[in-house]
Design an enzyme around this catalytic site. Structure first.
Site, PDB file in Angstrom:
ATOM      1  N   ALA A 252       0.777  -1.237   0.000  1.00 63.77           N
ATOM      2  CA  ALA A 252       0.000   0.000   0.000  1.00 63.77           C
ATOM      3  C   ALA A 252       0.810   1.290   0.000  1.00 63.77           C
ATOM      4  O   ALA A 252       0.321   2.320  -0.474  1.00 63.77           O
ATOM      5  CB  ALA A 252      -0.929   0.024   1.225  1.00 63.77           C
ATOM      6  N   ALA A 253       2.006   1.296   0.582  1.00 62.59           N
ATOM      7  CA  ALA A 253       2.755   2.554   0.731  1.00 62.59           C
ATOM      8  C   ALA A 253       3.033   3.190  -0.645  1.00 62.59           C
ATOM      9  O   ALA A 253       3.278   2.469  -1.617  1.00 62.59           O
ATOM     10  CB  ALA A 253       4.069   2.300   1.460  1.00 62.59           C
ATOM     11  N   PRO A 254       2.947   4.526  -0.720  1.00 61.54           N
ATOM     12  CA  PRO A 254       2.781   5.506   0.364  1.00 61.54           C
ATOM     13  C   PRO A 254       1.329   5.832   0.710  1.00 61.54           C
ATOM     14  O   PRO A 254       1.077   6.769   1.456  1.00 61.54           O
ATOM     15  CB  PRO A 254       3.473   6.747  -0.200  1.00 61.54           C
ATOM     16  CG  PRO A 254       3.255   6.663  -1.665  1.00 61.54           C
ATOM     17  CD  PRO A 254       3.290   5.190  -1.999  1.00 61.54           C
ATOM     18  N   GLY A 256      -1.530   6.416  -1.432  1.00 55.96           N
ATOM     19  CA  GLY A 256      -2.424   7.171  -2.308  1.00 55.96           C
ATOM     20  C   GLY A 256      -3.663   6.391  -2.707  1.00 55.96           C
ATOM     21  O   GLY A 256      -4.781   6.923  -2.695  1.00 55.96           O
ATOM     22  N   LYS A 257      -3.477   5.112  -3.017  1.00 51.05           N
ATOM     23  CA  LYS A 257      -4.623   4.305  -3.437  1.00 51.05           C
ATOM     24  C   LYS A 257      -5.496   3.912  -2.248  1.00 51.05           C
ATOM     25  O   LYS A 257      -6.716   3.791  -2.378  1.00 51.05           O
ATOM     26  CB  LYS A 257      -4.133   3.081  -4.215  1.00 51.05           C
ATOM     27  CG  LYS A 257      -3.382   3.435  -5.499  1.00 51.05           C
ATOM     28  CD  LYS A 257      -2.947   2.183  -6.247  1.00 51.05           C
ATOM     29  CE  LYS A 257      -2.062   2.546  -7.417  1.00 51.05           C
ATOM     30  NZ  LYS A 257      -0.737   3.075  -6.992  1.00 51.05           N
ATOM     31  N   ASP A 275       1.954  -3.186   4.052  1.00 54.38           N
ATOM     32  CA  ASP A 275       3.184  -2.942   3.300  1.00 54.38           C
ATOM     33  C   ASP A 275       4.345  -3.551   4.073  1.00 54.38           C
ATOM     34  O   ASP A 275       4.356  -3.572   5.309  1.00 54.38           O
ATOM     35  CB  ASP A 275       3.425  -1.452   3.082  1.00 54.38           C
ATOM     36  CG  ASP A 275       4.376  -1.202   1.925  1.00 54.38           C
ATOM     37  OD1 ASP A 275       3.885  -1.045   0.786  1.00 54.38           O
ATOM     38  OD2 ASP A 275       5.603  -1.179   2.142  1.00 54.38           O
ATOM     39  N   ASP A 301       5.004  -8.816   5.068  1.00 54.21           N
ATOM     40  CA  ASP A 301       5.081  -9.269   3.687  1.00 54.21           C
ATOM     41  C   ASP A 301       3.697  -9.800   3.325  1.00 54.21           C
ATOM     42  O   ASP A 301       3.237 -10.790   3.892  1.00 54.21           O
ATOM     43  CB  ASP A 301       6.147 -10.361   3.569  1.00 54.21           C
ATOM     44  CG  ASP A 301       6.225 -10.967   2.176  1.00 54.21           C
ATOM     45  OD1 ASP A 301       5.458 -10.538   1.275  1.00 54.21           O
ATOM     46  OD2 ASP A 301       7.038 -11.886   1.978  1.00 54.21           O
ATOM     47  N   ASP A 320      -1.352  -3.898  -6.007  1.00 49.61           N
ATOM     48  CA  ASP A 320      -0.445  -3.055  -6.781  1.00 49.61           C
ATOM     49  C   ASP A 320       0.963  -3.567  -6.496  1.00 49.61           C
ATOM     50  O   ASP A 320       1.608  -3.160  -5.534  1.00 49.61           O
ATOM     51  CB  ASP A 320      -0.603  -1.591  -6.356  1.00 49.61           C
ATOM     52  CG  ASP A 320       0.178  -0.635  -7.225  1.00 49.61           C
ATOM     53  OD1 ASP A 320       0.822  -1.092  -8.183  1.00 49.61           O
ATOM     54  OD2 ASP A 320       0.161   0.572  -6.951  1.00 49.61           O
ATOM     55  N   CYS A 373       2.864  -0.330 -12.324  1.00 50.86           N
ATOM     56  CA  CYS A 373       3.246   0.883 -13.057  1.00 50.86           C
ATOM     57  C   CYS A 373       4.386   0.533 -14.015  1.00 50.86           C
ATOM     58  O   CYS A 373       5.358   1.272 -14.148  1.00 50.86           O
ATOM     59  CB  CYS A 373       3.617   2.022 -12.112  1.00 50.86           C
ATOM     60  SG  CYS A 373       4.914   1.619 -10.907  1.00 50.86           S
TER      61      CYS A 373
END
Length: 433
Positions: A252-254, A256-257, A275, A301, A320, A373
């Site tokens: 999840a970090a940082p 935004g989602k 995270d 993890d 992600d 990404c």
């Protein structure tokens, strides 16, 4: 004797040397900025990002101009000359200032024996102008392996991808839908004298004509908006969020989602953000606090579900995954120096392992959104193809959207100079038991 701070060009050279040795700009630039007075910090940041962006072109030119490579203990001076070449080729800095102050920076770095070399190389560079790049790595300012991989993966688009990577990404906002409608926030920006327009695909996105400090954004500190690329915002349009759901944001970090998920549906039962990085997880909490949102944060993890999962399956999972980040090079040009071709196969193994683990904790009837990404198929639609062969029960949901390209097992966004980053999404559903 009073301590004399290093000139900012010398600080920049040290930053670039750290990047070459494996540190990201995110890691090594903040402490470097603190070495300088506030008025010099924006220039240092611009120089470090710009030199990384054009590193392979500048390095190609410098290597042509040097009769032999500098010794390893003098490597920082190589980077000092790259900084100067960047300013000569891509900035409006006065030439005499670049030449004279770079020589002074050489002395400040305790390399007075190299001032003659630095002066001679830079004066020749200024006098002769930039040479014609002699290979595609220099021409497109990317490592050779990346140029060739993109050429192979995207034979019709590789040059456009490389060119897009060398542009500066626009500043894009995500309006907090719990506070404002997009049209309302556009009006607030207009009142503040900030030119902006709605994003084409993300329903809560706004793209600024020019970047501004976040302090200038209306209601930013009070959670009215966040900075987030349009492609990253699209995750909430695919999750089909509904009141009462339990949602997991893996890796999840940082944050935004995580925040985008909470803003998209204010009546979720619980959002868990996990995270592996203990250093990055506090950033998630900072973002949640600014937006006055709540999520359950866990440092672990994600793939090791026995170490953190409470046994209650999730209705929705956003995965992600860690990836090559080749879709966000324009925002993180140091990726060109940090990433290696040998990274891709291990990353693909991690991605498939995470997908298997997350599938096992998805509720029957639930939905999982896989995201990267990256622009490399090995991390994207080919991972989904491999997963579907292993999990015959999994249902691939076709993404009917006017963004990206249909890759049969997901949609691929390529970086757009005037819009979004490069991103990949796939949607999977688990049948009801």
């Amino acid at each position: 004797m009073a301590y004399q701070p290093l000139p900012f060009r010398a600080v920049a050279a040290n930053v670039l040397l750290a990047v070459e040795n494996g540190q990201s700009l995110t890691q090594c630039l903040p402490p470097a900025l603190n070495q300088l007075p506030p008025e010099q910090r924006p220039q240092l940041q611009a120089i470090c990002y710009g030199t990384c962006r054009w590193f392979h072109r500048l390095d190609g030119e410098l290597n042509q101009r040097l009769k032999k490579p500098l010794r390893k203990p003098d490597r920082v001076i190589h980077h000092l000359m790259l900084v100067a070449l960047f300013q000569l080729r891509f900035s409006e800095q006065a030439t005499y200032a670049v030449l004279n102050e770079t020589v002074e920076a050489c002395r400040a770095l305790d390399k007075p024996h190299l001032t003659g070399l630095v002066n001679g190389v830079l004066r020749a560079a200024e006098r002769e102008g930039a040479p014609e790049p002699n290979d595609d790595s220099s021409r497109y300012s990317h490592p050779v392996w990346m140029v060739e991989k993109l050429r192979h993966n995207w034979p019709e688009d590789w040059q456009a991808i490389l060119d897009a990577n060398n542009t500066q990404a626009p500043m894009t906002l995500r309006v907090n839908a719990l506070r404002f409608r997009r049209e309302e926030y556009l009006d607030l920006l207009a009142e503040a004298g900030i030119e902006a327009r709605p994003t084409r695909f993300a329903p809560h996105g706004i793209q600024l004509e020019r970047p501004v400090p976040v302090e200038r954004l209306p209601w930013f500190e009070d959670g009215g908006a966040s900075v987030q690329d349009e492609a990253a915002q699209l995750c909430t349009t695919l999750l089909d969020l509904q009141p009462g759901q339990r949602v997991l944001d893996a890796c999840a970090a940082p944050g935004g989602k995580t925040c985008a998920i909470l803003e998209a549906c204010g009546e979720l039962d619980e959002v868990v953000a996990i995270d592996e990085s203990a250093e990055r997880l506090p950033r998630v909490q900072e973002n949640l606090d600014r937006l006055d949102l709540h999520a359950t944060l866990t440092q672990a993890d994600a793939a090791d579900i026995d170490s953190w999962w409470d046994g209650t399956p999730f209705d929705r999972i956003l995965l992600d995954v860690p990836c090559s980040a080749t879709g966000v090079i324009r925002r993180h040009p140091d990726i060109k120096l940090l990433r290696r071709e040998s990274d891709i196969v291990p990353l693909a193994s991690i991605q498939l392992g995470l997908l298997d683990a997350m599938w096992s904790i998805l509720k029957p009837g639930g939905r999982l959104v896989y995201a990267t990404c990256s622009v490399f198929p090995q991390e994207n639609h080919r991972i989904i193809q491999r997963f579907l062969k292993q999990q015959e029960q999994a249902t691939l949901v076709q993404i009917n959207a006017d963004w990206g390209r249909d890759m049969d097992t997901g949609r691929q966004l390529l970086p757009d100079p005037d819009s979004h980053d490069g991103f990949f999404y796939a949607v999977l559903e688990k049948p009801d038991a």
